[in-house]
Design a protein around this motif. Structure first.
Motif, PDB file in Angstrom:
ATOM      1  N   UNK A 261       1.259 -10.833 -10.460  1.00  0.00           N
ATOM      2  CA  UNK A 261       2.100  -9.606  -9.533  1.00  0.00           C
ATOM      3  C   UNK A 261       0.869  -8.508  -9.182  1.00  0.00           C
ATOM      4  N   UNK A 262       0.153  -8.359 -10.476  1.00  0.00           N
ATOM      5  CA  UNK A 262      -0.887  -7.197 -10.417  1.00  0.00           C
ATOM      6  C   UNK A 262      -1.942  -7.633  -9.299  1.00  0.00           C
ATOM      7  N   UNK A 263      -2.368  -8.935  -9.360  1.00  0.00           N
ATOM      8  CA  UNK A 263      -3.463  -9.263  -8.439  1.00  0.00           C
ATOM      9  C   UNK A 263      -2.916  -9.190  -7.039  1.00  0.00           C
ATOM     10  N   UNK A 264      -1.594  -9.909  -6.844  1.00  0.00           N
ATOM     11  CA  UNK A 264      -1.192  -9.945  -5.532  1.00  0.00           C
ATOM     12  C   UNK A 264      -0.977  -8.244  -4.872  1.00  0.00           C
ATOM     13  N   UNK A 265      -0.346  -7.435  -5.844  1.00  0.00           N
ATOM     14  CA  UNK A 265      -0.244  -6.037  -5.423  1.00  0.00           C
ATOM     15  C   UNK A 265      -1.444  -5.405  -5.075  1.00  0.00           C
ATOM     16  N   UNK A 266      -2.741  -5.606  -5.959  1.00  0.00           N
ATOM     17  CA  UNK A 266      -3.924  -5.074  -5.363  1.00  0.00           C
ATOM     18  C   UNK A 266      -4.524  -5.839  -4.148  1.00  0.00           C
ATOM     19  N   UNK A 267      -4.185  -6.906  -3.867  1.00  0.00           N
ATOM     20  CA  UNK A 267      -4.555  -7.644  -2.716  1.00  0.00           C
ATOM     21  C   UNK A 267      -3.934  -7.260  -1.367  1.00  0.00           C
ATOM     22  N   UNK A 268      -2.722  -6.684  -1.550  1.00  0.00           N
ATOM     23  CA  UNK A 268      -1.677  -5.817  -0.625  1.00  0.00           C
ATOM     24  C   UNK A 268      -2.106  -4.493  -0.335  1.00  0.00           C
ATOM     25  N   UNK A 269      -3.281  -4.192  -1.079  1.00  0.00           N
ATOM     26  CA  UNK A 269      -3.610  -2.585  -1.071  1.00  0.00           C
ATOM     27  C   UNK A 269      -2.753  -1.684  -1.735  1.00  0.00           C
ATOM     28  N   UNK A 270      -1.924  -2.167  -2.816  1.00  0.00           N
ATOM     29  CA  UNK A 270      -1.003  -1.338  -3.588  1.00  0.00           C
ATOM     30  C   UNK A 270      -2.017  -1.246  -4.985  1.00  0.00           C
ATOM     31  N   UNK A 271      -1.069  -0.300  -5.703  1.00  0.00           N
ATOM     32  CA  UNK A 271      -1.795   0.287  -6.927  1.00  0.00           C
ATOM     33  C   UNK A 271      -1.316  -0.476  -8.198  1.00  0.00           C
ATOM     34  N   UNK A 272      -2.136  -0.970  -9.224  1.00  0.00           N
ATOM     35  CA  UNK A 272      -1.390  -1.665 -10.311  1.00  0.00           C
ATOM     36  C   UNK A 272      -2.307  -1.176 -11.572  1.00  0.00           C
ATOM     37  N   UNK A 273      -1.655  -1.047 -12.571  1.00  0.00           N
ATOM     38  CA  UNK A 273      -2.495  -0.638 -13.754  1.00  0.00           C
ATOM     39  C   UNK A 273      -2.938  -1.598 -14.508  1.00  0.00           C
TER      40      UNK A 273
ATOM     41  N   UNK B 260       0.870  -1.503  -0.012  1.00  0.00           N
ATOM     42  CA  UNK B 260       0.105   0.035   0.041  1.00  0.00           C
ATOM     43  C   UNK B 260       0.768   1.271   0.060  1.00  0.00           C
ATOM     44  N   UNK B 261       2.039   1.147   0.462  1.00  0.00           N
ATOM     45  CA  UNK B 261       2.998   2.252   0.409  1.00  0.00           C
ATOM     46  C   UNK B 261       3.793   2.349  -0.905  1.00  0.00           C
TER      47      UNK B 261
END
Length: 231
Positions: free
Chosen positions: A216-228, A183-184
């Motif tokens: 990687x995009x799914x995992x990023x979103x699941x961790x609260x991160x932003x993915x295009x 998320x950061x």
């Protein structure tokens, strides 16, 4: 946001939206902004968000993605994270090809792994330089050029969204890796695939690369991160 902008997004009238916001302000999920007619998230919303973040099991998320990657590509897949001693592989799933093309758990190299290149690109040089210097002679020979390696890795990651390794030996080993952000916006994990030049294509248009970037995009979103990237 202004009340007049919130109302259409909520599919409510301005009057109904105002009534809801009054209730949300009362319980702390919203707060009146300094500008008249504007609202922002309240302290209770912040507390709720922090609680949600604390409940995220990051490893479980990427562990599932490793298994999904292996099943989708039939290639060896793994997840790594960063430690004080360097990048470490936490979990792996072997693909159809065995032997030299399998990942291993434990510490992995910086220079000869696609995941290592991501850490070189994303982390401060003071964390990675000594590891690059230590491995340099065995991989490239001669004096270590840490800045060049970091710059090359950074350009590759920025251009493609992933990094790759292609060995020139007879084994024909190739690997690709993509970052998983939290998320950061910080690098939390990397996901990797490995195979041979004959069994795995590392060009952006390949099915293996697309599967890796999707995971990687799914995992990023699941961790609260932003993915295009979207599934």
């Amino acid at each position: 946001m202004a009340l007049k902008d919130i109302a259409p997004l909520a599919d409510l009238t301005t009057s109904a939206t105002n009534n809801y916001l009054v209730s949300l302000v009362r319980i702390g999920l919203a707060a009146a902004d300094e500008r008249p007619g504007h609202y922002r998230l309240g302290p209770a919303a912040l507390s709720l968000g922090v609680s949600a973040i604390q409940q995220i099991d990051g490893f479980e998320i990427v562990r599932r993605e490793v298994t999904n990657l292996r099943d989708a590509t039939r290639r060896s897949a793994a997840v790594t994270t960063w430690t004080d001693d360097g990048p470490i592989s936490l979990f792996k799933q072997d693909g159809d090809q065995r032997g030299a093309f399998e990942f291993r758990t434990g510490l992995i190299p910086m220079l000869s792994s696609a995941a290592g290149k991501i850490y070189a690109a994303r982390l401060p040089a003071n964390l990675t330089a000594h590891l690059i210097e230590r491995e340099w002679d065995a991989v490239f020979g001669g004096r270590a050029d840490v800045s060049r390696f970091k710059d090359d890795a950074t350009r590759e990651l920025k251009r493609k969204g992933y990094t790759s390794i292609v060995r020139s030996d007879l084994a024909g080993y190739v690997s690709i890796a993509a970052p998983v952000l939290d998320w950061n916006g910080d690098l939390r994990f990397t996901l990797s695939l490995a195979g041979t030049r004959a069994s795995m294509t590392i060009e952006p248009s390949s099915d293996q690369v697309k599967a890796l970037l999707d995971s990687a995009a799914r995992a990023t979103r699941a961790l609260g991160g932003k993915s295009d990237r979207r599934d």
